[in-house]
Design a protein around this motif. Sequence first.
Motif, PDB file in Angstrom:
ATOM      1  N   LYS A 190       0.840  -1.202   0.000  1.00  0.00           N
ATOM      2  CA  LYS A 190       0.000   0.000   0.000  1.00  0.00           C
ATOM      3  C   LYS A 190       0.878   1.256   0.000  1.00  0.00           C
ATOM      4  O   LYS A 190       0.577   2.235  -0.687  1.00  0.00           O
ATOM      5  CB  LYS A 190      -0.920   0.002   1.210  1.00  0.00           C
ATOM      6  CG  LYS A 190      -2.008  -1.073   1.151  1.00  0.00           C
ATOM      7  CD  LYS A 190      -2.835  -1.093   2.436  1.00  0.00           C
ATOM      8  CE  LYS A 190      -3.868  -2.220   2.398  1.00  0.00           C
ATOM      9  NZ  LYS A 190      -4.633  -2.320   3.660  1.00  0.00           N
ATOM     10  N   LEU A 242       2.439   1.665  -3.526  1.00  0.00           N
ATOM     11  CA  LEU A 242       1.476   2.016  -4.562  1.00  0.00           C
ATOM     12  C   LEU A 242       0.801   3.365  -4.324  1.00  0.00           C
ATOM     13  O   LEU A 242       0.150   3.901  -5.227  1.00  0.00           O
ATOM     14  CB  LEU A 242       0.394   0.934  -4.653  1.00  0.00           C
ATOM     15  CG  LEU A 242       0.866  -0.431  -5.162  1.00  0.00           C
ATOM     16  CD1 LEU A 242      -0.174  -1.497  -4.859  1.00  0.00           C
ATOM     17  CD2 LEU A 242       1.166  -0.374  -6.657  1.00  0.00           C
ATOM     18  N   PHE A 243       0.958   3.915  -3.137  1.00  0.00           N
ATOM     19  CA  PHE A 243       0.271   5.165  -2.799  1.00  0.00           C
ATOM     20  C   PHE A 243       0.628   6.256  -3.820  1.00  0.00           C
ATOM     21  O   PHE A 243       1.795   6.495  -4.117  1.00  0.00           O
ATOM     22  CB  PHE A 243       0.655   5.628  -1.400  1.00  0.00           C
ATOM     23  CG  PHE A 243      -0.068   6.868  -0.963  1.00  0.00           C
ATOM     24  CD1 PHE A 243      -1.380   6.797  -0.527  1.00  0.00           C
ATOM     25  CD2 PHE A 243       0.549   8.104  -1.009  1.00  0.00           C
ATOM     26  CE1 PHE A 243      -2.058   7.934  -0.134  1.00  0.00           C
ATOM     27  CE2 PHE A 243      -0.118   9.244  -0.606  1.00  0.00           C
ATOM     28  CZ  PHE A 243      -1.424   9.164  -0.165  1.00  0.00           C
ATOM     29  N   ARG A 289      -0.488   6.160  -6.962  1.00  0.00           N
ATOM     30  CA  ARG A 289      -0.903   5.656  -8.270  1.00  0.00           C
ATOM     31  C   ARG A 289      -2.400   5.944  -8.451  1.00  0.00           C
ATOM     32  O   ARG A 289      -3.180   5.873  -7.485  1.00  0.00           O
ATOM     33  CB  ARG A 289      -0.665   4.145  -8.371  1.00  0.00           C
ATOM     34  CG  ARG A 289       0.797   3.725  -8.343  1.00  0.00           C
ATOM     35  CD  ARG A 289       1.463   3.929  -9.681  1.00  0.00           C
ATOM     36  NE  ARG A 289       2.840   3.402  -9.696  1.00  0.00           N
ATOM     37  CZ  ARG A 289       3.652   3.535 -10.729  1.00  0.00           C
ATOM     38  NH1 ARG A 289       3.246   4.159 -11.827  1.00  0.00           N
ATOM     39  NH2 ARG A 289       4.873   3.043 -10.673  1.00  0.00           N
ATOM     40  N   LEU A 301      -6.547   3.615  -7.209  1.00  0.00           N
ATOM     41  CA  LEU A 301      -6.153   2.582  -6.252  1.00  0.00           C
ATOM     42  C   LEU A 301      -7.351   1.808  -5.705  1.00  0.00           C
ATOM     43  O   LEU A 301      -7.171   0.731  -5.130  1.00  0.00           O
ATOM     44  CB  LEU A 301      -5.385   3.222  -5.081  1.00  0.00           C
ATOM     45  CG  LEU A 301      -3.981   3.752  -5.391  1.00  0.00           C
ATOM     46  CD1 LEU A 301      -3.339   4.304  -4.131  1.00  0.00           C
ATOM     47  CD2 LEU A 301      -3.107   2.665  -5.996  1.00  0.00           C
ATOM     48  N   ILE A 328      -7.660  -1.901  -6.518  1.00  0.00           N
ATOM     49  CA  ILE A 328      -6.602  -2.810  -6.081  1.00  0.00           C
ATOM     50  C   ILE A 328      -6.985  -3.481  -4.765  1.00  0.00           C
ATOM     51  O   ILE A 328      -7.446  -2.829  -3.820  1.00  0.00           O
ATOM     52  CB  ILE A 328      -5.270  -2.057  -5.914  1.00  0.00           C
ATOM     53  CG1 ILE A 328      -4.740  -1.618  -7.285  1.00  0.00           C
ATOM     54  CG2 ILE A 328      -4.228  -2.920  -5.203  1.00  0.00           C
ATOM     55  CD1 ILE A 328      -3.491  -0.772  -7.219  1.00  0.00           C
TER      56      ILE A 328
END
Length: 805
Positions: free
Chosen positions: A712, A715-716, A718, A721, A724
């Motif tokens: 997490k 990927l923060f 992107r 979200l 996901i």
Amino acid sequence: MPGEVIDQPNPPPLPSNLPDELLSLSVKLDKSIIAASTKDGLETFWRAANYIAAAMIFLKDNVLLERDLKFEDIKPRLLGHWGTCPGLNLVYAHLNLLVTKHDLDVLYVVGPGHGAPAILASLWLEGSLERFYPQYTRNKEGLHNLITRFSTPKGFPSHINAETPGSIHEGGELGYALAVSFGAVMDKPDLIVACVVGDGEAETGPTATAWHGYKYIDPKESGAVIPIVHVNGFKISERTLYGCMDDKELVALFSGYGYQCRFVESLEDIHSDMSGSLEWAVAEIKKIQSAARSGKPITKPRWPVLILRTPKGWSGPKKVHGEYIEGSFHAHQVPLPAAMSDKEELKDLQVWLESYKPKELFTKDGNAVDSILSIIPTNQDKKLGQRKEAFDAYTPIKVPDWQKFGVKKGSQESSMKCIGVLLDQILVDNPHTTRIFSPDELVSNKLDTVFTHTGRNFQWDQYSSAQGGRVIEILSEHTCQGFLQGYTLTGRVGLFPSYESFLGIIHTMMVQYSKFVKMARETTWRKAVGSINYIETSTWTRQEHNGFSHQNPSFIGAVLNLKPDAARVYLPPDANCFLSTLAHCFRSQEYVNLMVGSKQPQPVFLSPEEADAHCRAGGSVWKFASTEDGVDPDVVLVGIGAELTFEVIAAAAYLRRLVPYLRVRVVNVTDLMILGLEGSHPHSLDHEEFDALFTPDRPIHFNYHGYSNELKGLLFGRPKLDRIKIEGYREEGTTTTPFDMLLRNHVSRYHVAESAVRGAAFKNEKVGVELSKLSAHIGHDIKKAQEYILEHGKDPEGTYDTPKF
């Protein structure tokens, strides 16, 4: 000699009734005959270094006391630790003399981390600061800059770090100096490391184990460490354990470790005592090394250790406001904390600094006087602050073409067994520049192929002593890490393989090391070093037999928290990918490389050529497991980690049978850092690459080996979200079966399949119509698997068969 010693309680002298056999293991004072001029050089060096060290803590002007001190001469923030400085300066002066007399190769490693004022003062006197930092010339201007800028944003910090010439040890954390020193002398037969271990530092567990370091040093192939235990009796506000031990107790302790002690404690003639003691230590080392190198090694040689007893804050203020300072814990940090506002303390500071007689120590232009220069080596490469081992020793190792060691696609292979063959060849090709440091787990981790051409370097074992050996196994993660740091920072390449759950033990050591390397990169004069390399295996997914205590992937998060230009985390999905990753890591420089993989036989999904391309990209679509090569999927399933990727592939095969009209793209990520937001890491995918791999808008399910919050965090930032879902280790486990571990943590093929149908239902109407029925079917299969495991104590037949599409 400045600094009359106050009558403070000291440990009793060596008892007269000490048993003869124990007495023989210690060496009492045998004064060295020192010429008067030499003793004067030692004394003036020591006084000058003490003066500069004290001035660095206090003064922002008037650095040579050309007038009486005023409040405005004192720094607004008094930072630095005085108490250890006189002892460190004493050792520095005598090491200079030792190098000058015998043309030795010596590194100086300092355990008391906040002793930077002492080391910087000595470096200035020997001219090493001037070589690397032109603003610190050996004159009035350079001395002014050093003293006034210390512990300010413009100058050096109060602890030894990578900015300190000659250092190979970060002083921000105690306990590791001794292990680092032993690592530094491995494979450097002419090198001596003088390592000062503070008596506070000596209380730490890592130091206690590191005393065994000599048992892993073959004197035929490696250098030697002179440990100097600086017993000054106090830490920040309490007596030290070693400070409360008498000589008999210390002799018993160190003789048990395998040392021969010599006490340096003759304060009335400290220079003769220290000089004679260092000469004795070098003679003992040469005796041991000569025997080993002539083919007649001494069995269990007793290496020298010096016990240096001096008062805390020696030569500093004796009493302040009626309270003892020298010889007490009050001398540990800043002895006169109110010097900027208290007239009495300002006067005490004036008296203290004048006691060193600075006018006798510096010339009119501010350089050191000739008597000081007389004991400093004239060859700059021999100076303690300019040893190449500390800043320019790295030569890349030879890494063979890993594809020659590749295995057949479609076979079942243990990644660890496969890389063991490659590691064996690397050790053969680099017999003096590569080592493996392992906490007694190589065989358990199926890396024992490395013993094909080498052995364990354990000198207290009759079967391996005097035979060298590239492998160090000691059941202390701290010691392995210290060895690895010292070995790497002096130009070589090492590997630390471990059970996954126990790498967390050296979390903070790894972080301190990465800070050292970060600061080293920011200097203009330190050259690159090899990367520090870890392998995590015996992972939580297959530690079901050892139970919950052996299930912990947290070290991944520790590495992810490092600066992006340092952190590298790889989770190779099969043996060929692990071979590619290992070869890359051994060729890389200045990274913290973490490789996570399985030791159990698993399918080899990619050929060597495919693995090479996959690992270069860091992640790719696995077309063989995807629907129609992954084109236009309803859902994207991502595996990160060997067992977790196997479950994703098994889920894809299961879904193909259960829901043939569901379109799936299977992705494997082997380089975790590609997931980070564009620009957050050198390996991060840009937005177009990210969307090409994972689609711009389809649901994504990550089956991740570590904790889900780690992904997490990566990927923060992107976009989108909300599409996901991440499953990872949930801290659920016990002594059970491998597949039950996956079921308990919701990363089994069934949990992946359930997430897939729920995600796909939004786009694929056929799946949406059948969602309730499909979810019930999958839930039933989960329950059946759990019941079978509970009844039979094993996983269902065919659980680990390679999925067929």
